[in-house]
Write a protein that holds these residues in place. Structure first.
Motif, PDB file in Angstrom:
ATOM      1  N   ALA A 194       0.939  -1.313  -0.190  1.00  0.00           N
ATOM      2  CA  ALA A 194       0.593  -0.171  -0.045  1.00  0.00           C
ATOM      3  C   ALA A 194       1.025   1.348   0.103  1.00  0.00           C
ATOM      4  O   ALA A 194       1.954   1.095   0.416  1.00  0.00           O
ATOM      5  CB  ALA A 194      -0.927   0.085   1.063  1.00  0.00           C
ATOM      6  N   THR A 195       0.357   2.753  -0.582  1.00  0.00           N
ATOM      7  CA  THR A 195       1.443   3.386  -0.902  1.00  0.00           C
ATOM      8  C   THR A 195       1.527   4.168   0.752  1.00  0.00           C
ATOM      9  O   THR A 195       2.190   4.993   1.039  1.00  0.00           O
ATOM     10  CB  THR A 195       0.727   4.233  -1.799  1.00  0.00           C
ATOM     11  OG1 THR A 195      -0.789   4.331  -1.302  1.00  0.00           O
ATOM     12  CG2 THR A 195       0.625   3.443  -3.587  1.00  0.00           C
ATOM     13  N   THR A 196       0.640   4.136   1.705  1.00  0.00           N
ATOM     14  CA  THR A 196       0.659   4.631   2.647  1.00  0.00           C
ATOM     15  C   THR A 196       1.713   3.909   3.266  1.00  0.00           C
ATOM     16  O   THR A 196       2.153   4.743   4.801  1.00  0.00           O
ATOM     17  CB  THR A 196      -0.456   4.187   3.773  1.00  0.00           C
ATOM     18  OG1 THR A 196      -1.969   4.331   2.713  1.00  0.00           O
ATOM     19  CG2 THR A 196      -1.074   4.984   5.259  1.00  0.00           C
ATOM     20  N   HIS A 197       2.137   2.807   3.400  1.00  0.00           N
ATOM     21  CA  HIS A 197       2.999   2.751   3.896  1.00  0.00           C
ATOM     22  C   HIS A 197       4.602   2.672   2.998  1.00  0.00           C
ATOM     23  O   HIS A 197       5.746   3.049   4.025  1.00  0.00           O
ATOM     24  CB  HIS A 197       3.187   0.523   3.531  1.00  0.00           C
ATOM     25  CG  HIS A 197       2.506  -0.259   4.362  1.00  0.00           C
ATOM     26  ND1 HIS A 197       1.813  -0.617   3.892  1.00  0.00           N
ATOM     27  CD2 HIS A 197       1.576   0.215   5.326  1.00  0.00           C
ATOM     28  CE1 HIS A 197       1.137  -0.875   4.253  1.00  0.00           C
ATOM     29  NE2 HIS A 197       0.838  -0.368   5.525  1.00  0.00           N
ATOM     30  N   THR A 198       5.122   3.038   2.147  1.00  0.00           N
ATOM     31  CA  THR A 198       5.744   4.027   1.326  1.00  0.00           C
ATOM     32  C   THR A 198       5.613   4.953   1.847  1.00  0.00           C
ATOM     33  O   THR A 198       7.081   5.536   1.791  1.00  0.00           O
ATOM     34  CB  THR A 198       4.925   3.438  -0.263  1.00  0.00           C
ATOM     35  OG1 THR A 198       5.095   2.557  -0.463  1.00  0.00           O
ATOM     36  CG2 THR A 198       6.572   4.216  -0.575  1.00  0.00           C
ATOM     37  N   ASP A 199       4.577   5.530   2.054  1.00  0.00           N
ATOM     38  CA  ASP A 199       4.671   7.119   2.428  1.00  0.00           C
ATOM     39  C   ASP A 199       5.648   6.971   4.086  1.00  0.00           C
ATOM     40  O   ASP A 199       6.188   8.144   4.195  1.00  0.00           O
ATOM     41  CB  ASP A 199       3.594   7.953   2.330  1.00  0.00           C
ATOM     42  CG  ASP A 199       3.878   8.935   3.612  1.00  0.00           C
ATOM     43  OD1 ASP A 199       4.059  10.262   2.960  1.00  0.00           O
ATOM     44  OD2 ASP A 199       2.677   9.092   4.332  1.00  0.00           O
ATOM     45  N   LEU A 200       5.056   6.856   4.664  1.00  0.00           N
ATOM     46  CA  LEU A 200       5.538   6.436   6.082  1.00  0.00           C
ATOM     47  C   LEU A 200       7.198   6.049   6.287  1.00  0.00           C
ATOM     48  O   LEU A 200       8.110   6.319   6.806  1.00  0.00           O
ATOM     49  CB  LEU A 200       5.074   5.040   7.234  1.00  0.00           C
ATOM     50  CG  LEU A 200       5.487   5.222   8.398  1.00  0.00           C
ATOM     51  CD1 LEU A 200       5.173   6.725   9.328  1.00  0.00           C
ATOM     52  CD2 LEU A 200       4.932   3.866   8.766  1.00  0.00           C
ATOM     53  N   THR A 201       7.700   4.652   5.470  1.00  0.00           N
ATOM     54  CA  THR A 201       8.894   4.724   4.747  1.00  0.00           C
ATOM     55  C   THR A 201      10.010   6.311   4.428  1.00  0.00           C
ATOM     56  O   THR A 201      11.015   6.346   4.906  1.00  0.00           O
ATOM     57  CB  THR A 201       9.861   4.100   3.606  1.00  0.00           C
ATOM     58  OG1 THR A 201       8.766   2.776   4.591  1.00  0.00           O
ATOM     59  CG2 THR A 201      11.096   3.495   3.771  1.00  0.00           C
TER      60      THR A 201
END
Length: 386
Positions: free
Chosen positions: A80-87
């Motif tokens: 999910a892009t949300t997890h990429t954003d958190l990284t």
């Protein structure tokens, strides 16, 4: 350090070394309950809902410079892009990120027997809400079908969604969790097909329903949409695979183990053939029209070329006529001068001299030669006539 971890023996040891452990709880859900995880890890687990991950991500990252923090994800951490954003947020703050990848529905879908390299773009099917019936994913299903590829459909999840009516009154009340089933997904897909009418799917379309993949009670059901629409898949989470128009013999053999109704490959692929014919017919008509237009253009070009040739011939004749006219005028002028000039000279000899009045002469006292003037007038006359 922020650790995005999932299940393996190494990860379990790493989780136990973390001061805080978060479990992402809105893009997917875990089959096991949270107390079982806490007992396994020997530490408390904080559920991270949509609001926390998207609006309060800094709270998750705070303190990660000095202690290990685990962010657990159901499926692959980058699913999910949300997890990429958190990284990215962690890296901007100079926080080291360690990622341990995990199995997800994107690769576990191979349990259906369908070959993974024959899958096209994955789509998400959201809930219909009143008159709002989103269908943008329909075009991607069509693209996959046209390319003879399977389509993995991820079904909508509503967890900790606020009640809009209560929110308008200034109160935050959350709706009960909802998880879309294979049955609901098929009903919505068939309704969209009826509205869009592009002959992408129908009740004969072969699909595979997946439920709780990876759990001991996972369910895999294969059959036409008409059968799966009423088949009980049990508790969530569910996913749906729309099969490509053509199926490999090995795929069919594997799917028979999960068959819940008779599957007709002929009826399954008929929609694609019908759509292909519908596309080819206008294309053929267009080609015929273009050929007729080309024939008309050829005839028009021939007429135009003929007119140009005739015009060029006419211009050439005009040039020749003008040349002959010039030559005739030159000859006539020469003959007239030879005849007229002796007579003019005779007139000059016979003409009396012009009177001279030195005092009143308007020409300043210049002599006026009448014979010379007559000769000049004759030359001008001949030039005008010829």
């Amino acid at each position: 350090m922020l650790r995005s971890l999932v299940g393996s023996e190494m990860c379990i040891r790493d989780r136990k070394s973390c001061g805080r452990v978060y479990l992402e709880h809105y893009t997917s859900i875990l089959v096991e309950d949270v107390p079982a995880l806490e007992e396994l890890y020997g530490t408390s687990v904080i559920l991270a809902d949509r609001e926390m991950v998207e609006s309060e991500a800094d709270k998750i990252l705070d303190g990660s410079e000095t202690e290990n923090v685990a962010f657990l994800v159901v499926g692959d951490p980058f699913g999910a892009t949300t997890h990429t954003d958190l990284t990215l947020r962690a890296r901007e703050r100079g926080i080291q990120v360690q990622v341990v990848h995990n199995a997800s529905i994107m690769n576990a879908a191979g349990c259906s027997g369908l070959q993974l390299y024959r899958f096209g773009e994955t789509v998400s099917i959201p809930w219909f809400q009143g008159t709002w019936k989103p269908d943008s994913f329909y075009d991607r299903i069509k693209s996959n079908t046209d390319a003879d590829l399977h389509t993995l459909c991820l079904l909508d999840i509503k967890v900790k969604e606020p009640n809009l009516e209560m929110l308008a009154r200034g109160k935050t009340v959350y709706e009960p969790p909802r998880y879309m089933s294979v049955n609901t997904a098929i009903e919505q897909l068939l309704e969209i097909e009826q509205t869009r009418g592009m002959n992408v799917i129908d009740e004969h379309t072969i699909c595979v329903g997946l439920a709780r993949v990876g759990a001991l009670d996972q369910v895999i059901a294969a059959g036409p949409m008409a059968a799966l629409r009423s088949h009980d898949m049990g508790a969530p989470l569910h996913s749906l695979i729309i099969c490509a128009p053509t199926l490999h013999e090995l795929e069919l053999s594997y799917m028979k183990e999960f068959q819940v109704a008779e599957m007709s490959i002929e009826e399954h692929s008929a929609r694609l053939q019908a759509r292909a014919c519908a596309v080819e017919q206008p294309a053929a008509q267009q080609e015929d029209t273009e050929e007729d237009d080309n024939d008309d253009d050829t005839e028009e070009d021939d007429r135009l070329r003929q007119l140009i040739l005739e015009a060029e011939s006419h211009v050439q004749k005009l040039k020749q006529h003008r040349q002959l006219t010039k030559q005739a005028r030159a000859l006539a002028r020469g003959a007239a001068c030879k005849t007229a000039k002796p007579a003019v000279k005779a007139v000059r000899k016979a003409a009396p001299p012009a009177p001279r009045d030195e005092e009143s002469s308007d020409d300043g006292g210049a002599d006026f030669d009448m014979g010379a003037a007559a000769e000049d007038d004759l030359d001008c006359l001949l030039a005008d006539d010829f």
